[in-house]
Design an enzyme around this catalytic site. Structure first.
Site, PDB file in Angstrom:
ATOM      1  N   HIS A   1      -0.762 -28.172 -10.800  1.00  0.00           N
ATOM      2  CA  HIS A   1      -0.058 -26.918 -10.506  1.00  0.00           C
ATOM      3  C   HIS A   1      -0.488 -26.374  -9.138  1.00  0.00           C
ATOM      4  CE1 HIS A   1       1.642 -22.894 -11.708  1.00  0.00           C
ATOM      5  NE2 HIS A   1       0.815 -22.535 -10.749  1.00  0.00           N
ATOM      6  N   GLU A   2      -1.803 -26.292  -8.940  1.00  0.00           N
ATOM      7  CA  GLU A   2      -2.298 -25.729  -7.680  1.00  0.00           C
ATOM      8  C   GLU A   2      -1.943 -26.626  -6.498  1.00  0.00           C
ATOM      9  OE1 GLU A   2      -3.157 -22.773  -7.424  1.00  0.00           O
ATOM     10  OE2 GLU A   2      -3.369 -22.397  -9.564  1.00  0.00           O
TER      11      GLU A   2
ATOM     12  N   LYS B   1      -8.882   8.467   1.644  1.00  0.00           N
ATOM     13  CA  LYS B   1      -8.372   9.833   1.710  1.00  0.00           C
ATOM     14  C   LYS B   1      -9.497  10.854   1.559  1.00  0.00           C
ATOM     15  CE  LYS B   1      -5.470   8.977  -1.658  1.00  0.00           C
ATOM     16  NZ  LYS B   1      -5.653   7.515  -1.790  1.00  0.00           N
ATOM     17  N   THR B   2     -10.345  10.612   0.573  1.00  0.00           N
ATOM     18  CA  THR B   2     -11.471  11.509   0.368  1.00  0.00           C
ATOM     19  C   THR B   2     -12.376  11.505   1.597  1.00  0.00           C
ATOM     20  OG1 THR B   2     -11.387  10.795  -1.924  1.00  0.00           O
ATOM     21  CG2 THR B   2     -13.269  12.120  -1.261  1.00  0.00           C
TER      22      THR B   2
ATOM     23  N   ASP C   1       3.461 -16.570 -10.909  1.00  0.00           N
ATOM     24  CA  ASP C   1       4.250 -17.111  -9.801  1.00  0.00           C
ATOM     25  C   ASP C   1       5.707 -16.698  -9.930  1.00  0.00           C
ATOM     26  OD1 ASP C   1       1.998 -18.453  -9.006  1.00  0.00           O
ATOM     27  OD2 ASP C   1       2.528 -20.291 -10.054  1.00  0.00           O
TER      28      ASP C   1
HETATM   29  P1  ADP Z   1      -9.463   7.355  -1.716  1.00  0.00           P
HETATM   30  O1  ADP Z   1      -9.876   8.779  -1.772  1.00  0.00           O
HETATM   31  O2  ADP Z   1      -8.320   7.107  -0.783  1.00  0.00           O
HETATM   32  O3  ADP Z   1      -9.247   6.701  -3.041  1.00  0.00           O
HETATM   33  P2  ADP Z   1     -12.091   7.036  -0.700  1.00  0.00           P
HETATM   34  O4  ADP Z   1     -12.023   7.968   0.434  1.00  0.00           O
HETATM   35  O5  ADP Z   1     -12.774   7.529  -1.917  1.00  0.00           O
HETATM   36  O6  ADP Z   1     -10.654   6.512  -1.073  1.00  0.00           O
HETATM   37  O7  ADP Z   1     -12.752   5.692  -0.192  1.00  0.00           O
HETATM   38  C1  ADP Z   1     -13.735   5.034  -0.925  1.00  0.00           C
HETATM   39  C2  ADP Z   1     -14.724   4.377  -0.017  1.00  0.00           C
HETATM   40  O8  ADP Z   1     -14.119   3.339   0.720  1.00  0.00           O
HETATM   41  C3  ADP Z   1     -15.294   5.309   1.007  1.00  0.00           C
HETATM   42  O9  ADP Z   1     -16.392   5.985   0.496  1.00  0.00           O
HETATM   43  C4  ADP Z   1     -15.685   4.356   2.128  1.00  0.00           C
HETATM   44  O10 ADP Z   1     -16.940   3.810   1.898  1.00  0.00           O
HETATM   45  C5  ADP Z   1     -14.660   3.269   2.015  1.00  0.00           C
HETATM   46  N1  ADP Z   1     -13.570   3.459   2.981  1.00  0.00           N
HETATM   47  C6  ADP Z   1     -12.271   3.657   2.703  1.00  0.00           C
HETATM   48  N2  ADP Z   1     -11.535   3.761   3.810  1.00  0.00           N
HETATM   49  C7  ADP Z   1     -12.386   3.632   4.848  1.00  0.00           C
HETATM   50  C8  ADP Z   1     -12.236   3.648   6.286  1.00  0.00           C
HETATM   51  N3  ADP Z   1     -11.039   3.835   6.858  1.00  0.00           N
HETATM   52  N4  ADP Z   1     -13.336   3.497   7.014  1.00  0.00           N
HETATM   53  C9  ADP Z   1     -14.535   3.321   6.458  1.00  0.00           C
HETATM   54  N5  ADP Z   1     -14.745   3.296   5.139  1.00  0.00           N
HETATM   55  C10 ADP Z   1     -13.696   3.436   4.318  1.00  0.00           C
HETATM   56 ZN    ZN Z   2       0.721 -20.899  -9.541  1.00  0.00          ZN
END
Ligand code: ADP
Ligand code: ZN
Length: 623
Positions: free
Chosen positions: A438-439, A223-224, A515
Site C-alpha cells: 500500500h505504502e 493568539k494568546t 486516503d
Molecule cells: P493559541 O492561543 O492561538 O491557541 P498560544 O498563544 O497559546 O496559541 O500558543 C501556544 C504556544 O505556542 C506559545 O506559548 C508559544 O510557545 C508557541 N507559539 C505559538 N505561536 C508562536 C509564534 N508565532 N512564535 C513563537 N512561539 C509561538
Molecule cells: Zn494510504
C-alpha cells in the site's frame, strides 16, 4: 496549547469584599434567629404553660414552693412538685402581668415562698443586647474565616464564585520579539499598543479609541502569545480568562463573573483584558447553534460591559476564537470587536523564525539545520514547533547528549506529527505485506509521476496515531498555487495505495479509508471551488465560509447541478484511480522489488526509493 503557563504573580484586588460581608451578615442573623427560636422551643418544653389565674390561685392557696421572675414570664414550682426528685419535677410558667412585680415578689417572700431571681428590667435589656451582640460577633467571625478558607490561597481572584480563574499579570514579560512571524497581526496590534502608551494623543484629536479586537486563527497559532505581547509592549497589566469559565449551570453566575472581571480591570486601567475561546460565550443567539438563557445573559452582560467602559481610560479587550462564523453578530458590531486580526498558520519563514525563537535557549549541535526542519514541517503551527523543540531536547537528555542534534529534531517531528512510533504493535505477516505494498503504491506513483514534493520517507512501523504506515512528502519549496495537473497527480498518489492492494492481492482493505477521504475532499474542491471540471466549467457552486480557516464549503445550487457535481467528483476519482492502477500494473516488477525491500528494512528514505526508480526509468526512455 500553552507552553509557558502564566504563574500569576499576585491576586487581583478582592473586588467582592462588600458583597461578601453582607452575605455573611445575613447568614449570621439567620443563624442567630434559628438559635433563639430553638432555645425558646427547648426551654418552653421543659415547663408547662398555665394561665395567670392558675398561678394566682396557687398563690392564694399557699401552694407555691419557688417562684422565678424572668423578663417576660413567671416560672413557678408547686409544693407537690417540689417534693419529687429533681429530674421528675415539672415547673409551670405563665405570662408576666403589668404592674408592680417587686410588690408581688415581696408578698411572696413574706409568705415563705423562695423567690430565686428578681429581675431588674433595665439591666436585663442591656444584658440581652450584649449577649446577642457577642453571639453575633462570634458567628460572624466564624463565617468569615470559613468563607476565606473556601476562596483558596488568594493567588487567584475568584470572580462571582470560586471557580473562574482570572489571571492577572502585572508584567507579562512577553514582547513582539517572542512572537515569530505574524507580521500582519503585529502591525494591526501596533496601533493598540500606541494607544495604550499615549491615550491623550488620540483623545485630543477626538478620535474614538479601539475597544477591542478579535484574534482569529487555528489553535496553537499564538493568539494568546500575541495578546500577552501587546500587554508586554505597552507595559500594562494583562487580565486573562477563558470564555468557557463563564459558562455555568446557574443562570446569572456567568454574567456576574463578566461584571466583576471588568470591575477589576477598571481599577488598574490602562490594561488588556484577554478573553480566550470567546465562542463559548459569544456564540450566536439564534437557535441554529443552540443556546440557552444563561449563555444569553452572559453575552448580554459582556456586550453591556464593552459598551459601558470608557475607552479613554485605556481598557482594551482582546478576544480569541477559531470559529468566528458562530459568533453573535452583536459582538462584531462597530465599537465592539470590530477589528479582526487574522493569525495565520506560519509559512516557511514564519516556521523558521518560530524554531529560532524556541531554540534560543537550547544548545544545538553543529549539524542542526533549522531551515530543513522548517521545510519539513509545512502546516505545523507555533505550538507544534515549540512542542517539537522541547521533545527534541528531552530526547537529547534521555540519550545522554549535551546538545540537540538534527536527528533529535527530526525524530520528535515525527513524534509530534504522527504520534510516537509504536514498535510493539504486532502485525501479521499478511497484514505487513499489505501495508508495505500500500505504502509503496503511494510512493511509486508519486515517484513515477514526478510529483512536485518528492517522497522523503516510507515506513511500515505503526504509529500511535493509528496509521499502520505512512509515506512522507516534503515540498522542495513552498507552494502557493497548484495547477490542475499537479492536483491530479496528487489524487493519483493518494489513490495509489488502494490501487496497489487491488493490483497485487486483488483485495480492498480498510487501510485506505483516510486516503479516500482526502482524495474525495480534493476532488470536491476541484469541482466546486476551483472550476476544474469539464461538465461544470467555470462554475463554482460552493461558497467557502471562511477562507483563512480552511473553512468548510457548502453547496449552494440547484438539485440538478448538485447531482452533476457528484457525478463529476465520481468521474475524476474513477479516472485517477484507473490511471494509478495502470501505472502500478505497468511497473509491477518495480512495485514488488521495492515492497520486498521495505518489508525487510521497515523504513526507507526517499533516496533509497529513487535508487530503484531512476535507472529503470532511463532504460525505459532509451527504448
Ligand atoms: P493559541 O492561543 O492561538 O491557541 P498560544 O498563544 O497559546 O496559541 O500558543 C501556544 C504556544 O505556542 C506559545 O506559548 C508559544 O510557545 C508557541 N507559539 C505559538 N505561536 C508562536 C509564534 N508565532 N512564535 C513563537 N512561539 C509561538
Ligand atoms: Zn494510504
Amino acid at each position: 496549547m500553552d507552553q509557558n503557563n502564566p504563574t500569576p504573580p499576585k491576586g487581583p484586588p478582592d473586588q467582592k469584599k462588600p458583597k461578601s460581608i453582607w452575605t455573611t451578615v445575613l447568614i449570621t442573623v439567620g443563624i442567630l434567629l434559628l438559635i433563639t427560636t430553638l432555645y425558646n422551643f427547648i426551654s418552653n418544653s421543659r415547663y408547662t404553660e398555665t394561665t395567670y389565674s392558675d398561678f394566682l390561685s396557687q398563690k392564694e392557696s399557699g401552694n407555691l414552693a419557688e417562684v422565678e421572675f424572668q423578663s417576660d414570664r413567671i416560672i413557678y414550682l408547686t409544693r407537690d412538685q417540689a417534693q419529687l426528685p429533681a429530674s421528675h419535677r415539672k415547673a409551670c410558667f405563665t405570662g408576666l402581668p403589668r404592674g408592680d412585680v417587686m410588690d408581688m415578689a415581696a408578698q411572696l417572700q413574706d409568705a415563705g415562698v423562695k423567690v430565686t431571681q428578681l429581675i431588674e428590667e433595665d439591666n436585663s435589656g442591656i444584658i440581652m443586647l450584649l449577649y446577642y451582640a457577642g453571639m453575633f460577633g462570634l458567628i460572624f467571625l466564624l463565617m468569615r474565616s470559613i468563607s476565606k478558607r473556601m476562596s483558596g490561597d488568594g493567588m487567584m481572584g475568584s470572580v462571582g464564585g470560586n471557580k473562574a480563574k482570572v489571571y492577572m499579570e502585572k508584567k507579562t514579560g512577553v514582547t513582539f520579539k517572542d512572537v515569530a512571524g505574524q507580521d500582519e497581526a503585529k502591525e494591526s496590534l501596533q496601533e493598540i499598543i500606541d494607544f495604550l502608551h499615549n491615550p491623550q494623543r488620540y483623545t485630543d484629536i477626538g478620535a474614538k479609541l479601539p475597544k477591542g479586537a478579535l484574534l482569529v486563527g487555528a489553535p496553537g497559532t499564538g493568539k494568546t502569545l500575541l495578546a500577552k505581547a501587546v500587554a508586554g509592549e505597552a507595559n500594562v497589566p494583562f487580565f486573562s480568562i477563558s470564555g468557557s469559565d463563564f459558562v455555568e449551570m446557574f443562570v446569572g453566575v456567568g454574567a456576574s463573573r463578566v461584571r466583576s472581571l471588568f470591575q477589576q480591570a477598571a481599577k488598574v486601567a490602562p490594561c488588556i483584558v484577554f478573553i480566550d475561546e470567546i465562542d463559548a460565550v459569544g456564540r450566536s443567539r439564534d437557535s441554529r447553534y443552540g443556546s440557552h438563557s444563561e449563555q444569553e445573559q452572559t453575552l448580554n452582560q459582556l456586550l453591556g460591559e464593552i459598551d459601558g467602559f470608557d475607552s479613554s481610560k485605556g481598557i482594551v479587550c482582546l478576544a480569541a476564537t477559531n470559529r468566528p462564523e458562530i459568533l453573535d453578530k452583536a459582538l462584531l458590531r462597530p465599537g465592539r470587536f470590530d477589528r479582526r486580526i487574522i493569525v495565520d498558520r506560519p509559512n516557511l519563514q514564519g516556521r523558521l523564525d518560530t524554531l529560532k525563537v524556541h531554540t534560543r535557549k537550547i544548545k544545538l549541535a553543529q549539524d542542526v539545520d533549522l531551515k530543513k526542519l522548517a521545510q519539513a514541517t509545512a502546516g505545523a503551527v507555533g505550538a507544534d514547533l515549540a512542542n517539537l523543540v522541547n521533545e527534541a531536547a528531552l530526547r537529547a537528555v534521555r540519550q545522554g547528549r549535551k546538545a540537540v542534534i538534527q536527528e533529535d529534531l527530526l525524530v520528535s517531528f515525527e513524534t509530534v506529527i504522527a504520534g510516537t512510533e509504536k514498535k510493539h504493535t504486532v502485525l501479521s505477516e499478511t497484514e505487513k505485506r499489505l501495508v508495505a505494498y500500500h505504502e509503496v503504491g503511494h510512493a511509486l506513483v508519486a515517484a513515477l509521476e514526478k510529483r512536485k514534493d518528492p517522497v522523503t520517507k516510507i515506513t511500515i512501523v505503526p504509529h500511535t496515531s493509528g496509521a499502520l504506515g505512512y509515506t512522507m512528502y516534503t515540498p522542495e519549496e513552498e507552494k502557493f498555487l497548484s495547477t490542475k495537473d499537479e492536483l491530479l497527480v496528487e489524487l493519483r498518489t493518494m489513490l495509489g495505495g488502494r490501487a496497489a492492494e487491488q493490483v497485487v492481492f486483488g483485495v480492498q482493505t480498510t487501510g485506505a479509508a483516510n486516503d479516500l477521504q482526502r482524495a474525495t475532499d480534493l476532488a470536491k474542491k476541484m469541482v466546486t471551488i476551483y472550476g476544474m471540471s469539464e461538465k461544470l466549467g467555470m462554475m463554482a457552486p460552493a461558497s467557502v465560509q471562511h477562507q483563512y480557516l480552511e473553512g468548510n464549503a457548502y453547496l449552494d445550487c440547484s438539485q440538478e447541478t448538485s447531482a452533476l457535481v457528484d457525478q463529476e467528483i465520481q468521474r475524476i476519482l474513477a479516472d485517477s484511480y484507473e490511471k494509478a492502477r495502470k501505472t502500478l500494473a505497468d511497473n509491477r516488477a518495480l512495485l514488488d522489488e521495492i515492497s520486498e525491500y521495505l518489508l525487510v528494512k521497515e523504513t526507507i528514505t526517499g533516496e533509497e526509493l529513487m535508487a530503484f526508480v531512476t535507472p529503470k526509468n532511463t532504460e525505459e526512455t532509451e527504448n
